[in-house]
Motif scaffolding. Structure first.
Motif, PDB file in Angstrom:
ATOM      1  N   PRO A 287      -1.993  11.073  15.957  1.00  0.00           N
ATOM      2  CA  PRO A 287      -2.888   9.989  16.409  1.00  0.00           C
ATOM      3  C   PRO A 287      -2.668   8.643  15.725  1.00  0.00           C
ATOM      4  O   PRO A 287      -2.873   7.606  16.331  1.00  0.00           O
ATOM      5  N   GLN A 288      -2.237   8.650  14.454  1.00  0.00           N
ATOM      6  CA  GLN A 288      -2.095   7.379  13.730  1.00  0.00           C
ATOM      7  C   GLN A 288      -0.685   6.790  13.838  1.00  0.00           C
ATOM      8  O   GLN A 288      -0.443   5.698  13.349  1.00  0.00           O
ATOM      9  N   ASN A 289       0.241   7.521  14.444  1.00  0.00           N
ATOM     10  CA  ASN A 289       1.608   7.012  14.571  1.00  0.00           C
ATOM     11  C   ASN A 289       1.876   6.575  16.004  1.00  0.00           C
ATOM     12  O   ASN A 289       1.628   7.325  16.942  1.00  0.00           O
ATOM     13  N   LEU A 290       2.456   5.401  16.151  1.00  0.00           N
ATOM     14  CA  LEU A 290       2.684   4.848  17.485  1.00  0.00           C
ATOM     15  C   LEU A 290       3.999   5.326  18.093  1.00  0.00           C
ATOM     16  O   LEU A 290       4.332   4.971  19.210  1.00  0.00           O
ATOM     17  N   ASP A 291       4.728   6.185  17.355  1.00  0.00           N
ATOM     18  CA  ASP A 291       6.024   6.646  17.859  1.00  0.00           C
ATOM     19  C   ASP A 291       5.912   7.849  18.785  1.00  0.00           C
ATOM     20  O   ASP A 291       6.900   8.464  19.145  1.00  0.00           O
ATOM     21  N   MET A 319       5.532   3.424  21.304  1.00  0.00           N
ATOM     22  CA  MET A 319       5.537   3.782  22.715  1.00  0.00           C
ATOM     23  C   MET A 319       4.816   2.676  23.496  1.00  0.00           C
ATOM     24  O   MET A 319       3.651   2.364  23.200  1.00  0.00           O
ATOM     25  N   PRO A 320       5.492   2.096  24.489  1.00  0.00           N
ATOM     26  CA  PRO A 320       4.939   0.893  25.119  1.00  0.00           C
ATOM     27  C   PRO A 320       3.723   1.132  26.020  1.00  0.00           C
ATOM     28  O   PRO A 320       3.009   0.186  26.350  1.00  0.00           O
ATOM     29  N   SER A 321       3.501   2.394  26.406  1.00  0.00           N
ATOM     30  CA  SER A 321       2.345   2.664  27.273  1.00  0.00           C
ATOM     31  C   SER A 321       1.034   2.696  26.484  1.00  0.00           C
ATOM     32  O   SER A 321      -0.047   2.666  27.071  1.00  0.00           O
ATOM     33  N   ILE A 322       1.114   2.746  25.138  1.00  0.00           N
ATOM     34  CA  ILE A 322      -0.104   2.909  24.330  1.00  0.00           C
ATOM     35  C   ILE A 322      -1.017   1.689  24.467  1.00  0.00           C
ATOM     36  O   ILE A 322      -0.577   0.549  24.348  1.00  0.00           O
ATOM     37  N   TYR A 323      -2.302   1.972  24.728  1.00  0.00           N
ATOM     38  CA  TYR A 323      -3.312   0.907  24.819  1.00  0.00           C
ATOM     39  C   TYR A 323      -4.241   0.947  23.607  1.00  0.00           C
ATOM     40  O   TYR A 323      -4.647  -0.070  23.080  1.00  0.00           O
ATOM     41  N   SER A 324      -4.571   2.172  23.147  1.00  0.00           N
ATOM     42  CA  SER A 324      -5.361   2.333  21.924  1.00  0.00           C
ATOM     43  C   SER A 324      -4.954   3.652  21.279  1.00  0.00           C
ATOM     44  O   SER A 324      -4.378   4.515  21.938  1.00  0.00           O
ATOM     45  N   TYR A 325      -5.246   3.817  19.995  1.00  0.00           N
ATOM     46  CA  TYR A 325      -4.785   5.023  19.294  1.00  0.00           C
ATOM     47  C   TYR A 325      -5.839   5.527  18.308  1.00  0.00           C
ATOM     48  O   TYR A 325      -6.923   4.956  18.198  1.00  0.00           O
ATOM     49  N   GLY A 326      -5.510   6.623  17.612  1.00  0.00           N
ATOM     50  CA  GLY A 326      -6.477   7.216  16.691  1.00  0.00           C
ATOM     51  C   GLY A 326      -7.552   8.013  17.423  1.00  0.00           C
ATOM     52  O   GLY A 326      -8.703   8.051  17.017  1.00  0.00           O
ATOM     53  N   TRP A 366      -9.206   8.456  14.187  1.00  0.00           N
ATOM     54  CA  TRP A 366      -8.941   9.874  13.963  1.00  0.00           C
ATOM     55  C   TRP A 366      -7.556  10.053  13.349  1.00  0.00           C
ATOM     56  O   TRP A 366      -6.625   9.469  13.869  1.00  0.00           O
ATOM     57  N   PRO A 367      -7.359  10.862  12.321  1.00  0.00           N
ATOM     58  CA  PRO A 367      -8.352  11.633  11.582  1.00  0.00           C
ATOM     59  C   PRO A 367      -8.738  10.971  10.255  1.00  0.00           C
ATOM     60  O   PRO A 367      -9.227  11.664   9.367  1.00  0.00           O
ATOM     61  N   VAL A 368      -8.520   9.685  10.139  1.00  0.00           N
ATOM     62  CA  VAL A 368      -8.780   9.019   8.861  1.00  0.00           C
ATOM     63  C   VAL A 368     -10.271   8.839   8.638  1.00  0.00           C
ATOM     64  O   VAL A 368     -10.785   9.056   7.544  1.00  0.00           O
ATOM     65  N   ILE A 369     -10.976   8.424   9.712  1.00  0.00           N
ATOM     66  CA  ILE A 369     -12.432   8.362   9.628  1.00  0.00           C
ATOM     67  C   ILE A 369     -13.008   9.251  10.719  1.00  0.00           C
ATOM     68  O   ILE A 369     -12.454   9.353  11.807  1.00  0.00           O
ATOM     69  N   SER A 370     -14.103   9.949  10.404  1.00  0.00           N
ATOM     70  CA  SER A 370     -14.711  10.838  11.381  1.00  0.00           C
ATOM     71  C   SER A 370     -16.100  11.231  10.904  1.00  0.00           C
ATOM     72  O   SER A 370     -16.338  11.328   9.705  1.00  0.00           O
ATOM     73  N   TYR A 371     -16.987  11.475  11.850  1.00  0.00           N
ATOM     74  CA  TYR A 371     -18.310  11.994  11.520  1.00  0.00           C
ATOM     75  C   TYR A 371     -18.339  13.518  11.593  1.00  0.00           C
ATOM     76  O   TYR A 371     -19.390  14.133  11.543  1.00  0.00           O
ATOM     77  N   GLY A 372     -17.155  14.114  11.697  1.00  0.00           N
ATOM     78  CA  GLY A 372     -17.108  15.570  11.799  1.00  0.00           C
ATOM     79  C   GLY A 372     -16.432  16.197  10.595  1.00  0.00           C
ATOM     80  O   GLY A 372     -15.869  15.517   9.750  1.00  0.00           O
ATOM     81  N   ILE A 373     -16.493  17.515  10.519  1.00  0.00           N
ATOM     82  CA  ILE A 373     -15.796  18.266   9.478  1.00  0.00           C
ATOM     83  C   ILE A 373     -15.003  19.376  10.147  1.00  0.00           C
ATOM     84  O   ILE A 373     -15.123  19.600  11.347  1.00  0.00           O
ATOM     85  N   MET A 389     -10.580  -0.096  11.637  1.00  0.00           N
ATOM     86  CA  MET A 389     -10.791   1.079  12.474  1.00  0.00           C
ATOM     87  C   MET A 389     -12.158   0.954  13.137  1.00  0.00           C
ATOM     88  O   MET A 389     -13.129   0.562  12.502  1.00  0.00           O
ATOM     89  N   GLU A 390     -12.182   1.319  14.433  1.00  0.00           N
ATOM     90  CA  GLU A 390     -13.395   1.100  15.218  1.00  0.00           C
ATOM     91  C   GLU A 390     -14.448   2.158  14.933  1.00  0.00           C
ATOM     92  O   GLU A 390     -14.124   3.340  14.787  1.00  0.00           O
TER      93      GLU A 390
END
Ligand code: HEC
Length: 482
Positions: A287-291, A319-326, A366-373, A389-390
């Motif tokens: 999720p955190q890598n754009l490759d 990857m050029p199709s990416i609009y948002s990530y994480g 994701w997965p750097v910040i999260s309200y889950g465990i 990060m949003e």
């Protein structure tokens, strides 16, 4: 410190003591709706965050839907915090950090927190058919299809027919008289785990060009191994046949897992196609890598080519199709009428399901910040926010397992106009996210016990359709004068 020495052992205990099949509502530790004096509540919250959150989750995820080992009686909780877990009375003792009064307050704090899950105990509430009065609408629920398996995606043809997918690999047309006709020419799918034939969407100018878009799990063989990924295909609908069906996007890399395909499709008013690809279970790499394409929301043109103004087209290796990530596993994507904004919702791990308005080029954490465990109760991050990060527009602890969503844009349900309806797979209801000025300002649980919700769509004439699985039904909502 004693706790550090035994932490590993405690994790093992935790992991072996309980395995959750699936995730699970809203921040509980944030609000004092508890009747506790504010000062006590705040003190307990501070203590909790400082001492307990690391292991039990910032929002008490490990408690809210836990199978309790010793129970939740105040005396028991007191013992477990002061003296320790009953079988080992030293490792889990917090007597050196909390005095008796603080422990009593902590017990009250935990009991208020875990009461949240009772909101989902819907036993005794009537089933889904008939007339249902809700806060802002009285609704008649009709069953329009039954004996289905896992209906996953729905969309409407201009003549009023409903197109829907069955995850097993079939696409159907459902006529207003209730006749179900199979449509041929769909791609071959790997219907295993969470995979299969998934979402379906029409081109905005379907009237002129007949294009139907499908998302599905595509497989390929590599030696002994069957690998799979999320793919998007389109074909022209002629009668009950899709002609010239062809992939316009195949997510990379393929993986051996059979889950987190994402796969919702949505067109924006300009005719760009957005779709989600889940992290495929590889949260550390994807999720955190754009490759790679996984753990992302993508934006493409109707033929699969890349819009020149996508955020990462000029970035080498991205990857050029990416609009948002994480992202983790977004199984909802809906275009907001009026603003044209795309909203997603995604499954969190244990706790931490999210609703987000998707903005170009942004990182949803994701997965750097999260309200889950983690499902086994261990924590993988204690960070809830970070610069760049949003923050989610809404999150749920425990997880409701959100699946399928639509904005209400028509006039049939004026009390819901503009709101976002989100299905809950896990708790079998529809969550109405009440919207004002582009923000979620409230929630209502609709149609409790309706079934495991997979898809929610609004028809062009404003009816709301809900697809549930196992057993599979499609329901249609119509307004009733109250
Ligand atoms: C180092 C990690 C760790 C910390 C810090 C920690 N706990 Fe625990 N806690 C555990 C583990 C592991 C268990 C046992 C879970 C099991 O057996 O399934 C547990 C069990 C519990 C239980 C009993 C659950 C039951 O099933 O009956 C309670 C209550 C509890 N903890 C409260 C707290 C409170 C309150 C704090 C903060 C003051 C805290 N814990 C701090 C790891 C921790």
């Amino acid at each position: 410190m004693r706790i550090h020495l035994t932490r590993h052992l405690l994790y093992v205990l935790l992991a072996s003591g309980l395995i959750y099949a699936c995730a699970n509502e809203t921040s509980l530790a944030d609000n004092n709706e508890s009747g506790m004096a504010d000062a006590e509540f705040t003190a307990s919250k501070t203590n909790y965050e400082a001492i307990c959150a690391n292991c039990h989750g910032a929002q008490m995820q490990a408690f809210v839907d836990r199978q309790w080992k010793y129970g939740t009686a105040p005396d028991t909780l007191f013992h477990v915090i002061k003296t320790g877990l009953f079988e080992d009375t030293t490792a889990h003792s917090f007597a050196d950090q909390l005095d008796d009064e603080a422990i009593h307050e902590m017990v009250a704090y935990i009991q208020k927190g875990i009461a949240k899950v009772e909101e989902y105990d819907f036993d005794g509430i009537e089933g889904p058919t008939g007339t249902v009065a809700t806060e802002a609408a009285t609704v008649l629920i009709d069953t329009i299809a039954r004996d289905l398996s896992v209906p996953w995606g729905m969309t409407f043809l201009p003549n009023g027919d409903l197109l829907f997918t069955e995850r097993g690999g079939q696409l159907y047309r459902l006529t207003p008289s209730g006749e179900k006709q199979e449509i041929s020419g769909v791609p071959e799918v790997l219907a295993r785990g969470q995979g299969g034939l998934l979402d379906v969407e029409l081109h905005p100018q379907f009237d002129e060009n007949g294009w139907v878009y499908l998302s599905y799990s595509k497989s390929k063989q590599e030696g002994e191994e069957t690998l799979s990924t999320t793919a998007i295909a389109r074909g022209k609908l002629v009668g009950n046949r899709l002609e010239g069906t062809k992939d316009i996007f195949v997510a990379l890399p393929y993986a051996t897992t059979r889950h987190h395909y994402g796969s919702r499709l949505a067109f924006d008013p300009e005719g760009y196609l957005y779709f989600s690809v889940g992290d495929r279970g590889n949260r550390d790499k994807n999720p955190q890598n754009l490759d790679n394409h996984c753990g992302k929301i993508h934006r493409i043109k109707d033929d699969g080519s890349i819009p020149e103004d996508n955020p990462f087209v000029a970035q080498e290796g991205a990857m050029p199709s990416i609009y948002s990530y994480g992202h983790r596993n977004p199984q909802g994507l809906a275009m907001q009428p009026g603003t044209g904004a795309i909203w997603d919702h995604e499954h969190g791990p244990r706790g931490g399901d999210e609703v987000n308005m998707i903005e170009k080029g942004k990182n949803y954490g994701w997965p750097v910040i999260s309200y889950g465990i983690n499902y086994n109760g261990t924590t993988f991050t204690t960070d809830l926010e970070k610069a760049d990060m949003e923050q989610p527009d809404l999150y749920w602890v425990p997880s409701i397992a959100p699946c399928g969503s639509t904005f209400v844009s028509g006039d049939l349900f004026p009390g819901w106009k503009g709101d976002l309806l989100v299905g809950s797979l896990r708790y079998h209801y529809i969550n109405r996210c009440i919207m004002e000025d582009g923000k979620i300002v409230g929630e209502e649980k609709l149609f409790k016990n309706i079934g495991r919700v997979r898809a929610v769509e609004e028809s062009p004439d404003g009816h709301i359709y809900i697809a549930v699985e196992g057993p599979g039904f499609i329901f249609r909502l119509s307004p009733v004068e109250s």
